[in-house]
Motif scaffolding. Structure first.
Motif, PDB file in Angstrom:
ATOM      1  N   SER A   7       0.840  -1.193   0.000  1.00 45.23           N
ATOM      2  CA  SER A   7       0.000   0.000   0.000  1.00 45.23           C
ATOM      3  C   SER A   7       0.880   1.250   0.000  1.00 45.23           C
ATOM      4  CB  SER A   7      -0.877   0.001   1.255  1.00 45.23           C
ATOM      5  OG  SER A   7      -1.521   1.239   1.395  1.00 45.23           O
ATOM      6  N   SER A  17       0.165   4.053   0.956  1.00 44.45           N
ATOM      7  CA  SER A  17      -0.099   4.865   2.146  1.00 44.45           C
ATOM      8  C   SER A  17       0.472   4.251   3.417  1.00 44.45           C
ATOM      9  CB  SER A  17      -1.607   5.073   2.308  1.00 44.45           C
ATOM     10  OG  SER A  17      -2.255   3.832   2.483  1.00 44.45           O
ATOM     11  N   ALA A  18       1.184   3.130   3.283  1.00 43.78           N
ATOM     12  CA  ALA A  18       1.765   2.470   4.460  1.00 43.78           C
ATOM     13  C   ALA A  18       3.282   2.506   4.362  1.00 43.78           C
ATOM     14  CB  ALA A  18       1.276   1.028   4.556  1.00 43.78           C
ATOM     15  N   ASP A  19       3.906   3.233   5.283  1.00 50.10           N
ATOM     16  CA  ASP A  19       5.367   3.354   5.305  1.00 50.10           C
ATOM     17  C   ASP A  19       5.951   2.342   6.282  1.00 50.10           C
ATOM     18  OD1 ASP A  19       7.848   4.975   6.850  1.00 50.10           O
ATOM     19  OD2 ASP A  19       7.881   4.965   4.657  1.00 50.10           O
ATOM     20  N   ARG A  69      -2.857  -3.293   5.710  1.00 54.54           N
ATOM     21  CA  ARG A  69      -1.988  -2.606   4.750  1.00 54.54           C
ATOM     22  C   ARG A  69      -0.599  -3.231   4.783  1.00 54.54           C
ATOM     23  NH1 ARG A  69      -1.690   3.374   6.134  1.00 54.54           N
ATOM     24  NH2 ARG A  69      -0.784   2.436   7.962  1.00 54.54           N
ATOM     25  N   TRP A  78       8.720   3.375   1.010  1.00 56.89           N
ATOM     26  CA  TRP A  78       8.426   4.194  -0.161  1.00 56.89           C
ATOM     27  C   TRP A  78       9.406   5.350  -0.379  1.00 56.89           C
ATOM     28  CZ3 TRP A  78       5.577   2.098  -3.683  1.00 56.89           C
ATOM     29  CH2 TRP A  78       4.645   1.138  -3.323  1.00 56.89           C
TER      30      TRP A  78
END
Length: 169
Positions: free
Chosen positions: A103, A105-107, A125, A130
């Motif tokens: 995802s 949006s998932a670090d 997630r 990233w």
């Protein structure tokens, strides 16, 4: 160097040793380090399918618990960066595939930091590192997603195409 509890960090831990082994032509050591990285990733389609089945089955059985199964998988961006830097092309297909499952949006580092503080956020997630994704890898990821979307759209439209109605026209 190898600690099974930190399987996801192996590419980061191996990088300095691999850099030295490559620079000073220590081919035996370099070969062992490359093999260590290759063991993290499936190298054949059959092995990839087997790992995906096991991962998905574990997710199904585990349900909604606080365990994050992905922490036992290698982190794809660190692996891709390592593979591109040291020409370990054998892991790239599986690492890119795993990155497609992550995802945006998932670090990775943020999520692990939150867990270290005892904060459990959304577990479904799959994160990645990233900020470490290179420009060339970003472009490859976009091309993979575009190709995947095209093929999925094609097969969806093929299966939902009403052949009887089309013949009447």
């Amino acid at each position: 160097l190898y600690d099974p509890s930190t399987i996801s960090d192996t590419p980061l831990r191996v990088r300095p040793a691999l850099r030295l082994a490559t620079k000073y032509l220590l081919n035996d050591l370099r070969g062992r380090l490359v093999r260590m990285i290759e063991l993290l990733w499936p190298l054949t389609l059959e092995e990839l399918e087997r790992r995906n089945f096991l991962y998905n089955e574990a997710k199904r059985v585990d349900g909604d618990s606080k365990k994050w199964l992905w922490m036992f998988l290698p982190e794809p961006i660190a692996s891709i960066n390592l593979a591109e830097e040291f020409d370990i092309t054998s892991i790239l297909p599986a690492a890119h595939y795993q990155l497609l499952r992550c995802s945006p949006s998932a670090d990775w580092d943020y999520d692990f930091g939150q867990r270290a503080l005892g904060i459990y956020e959304i577990t479904w997630r799959t994160p990645a590192r990233w900020p470490q994704l290179t420009l060339s890898s970003s472009f490859k990821l976009l091309k993979f997603r575009e190709a995947l979307n095209f093929h999925v759209d094609f097969w969806i439209s093929y299966y939902h195409y009403d052949k009887e109605t089309a013949c009447d026209e």
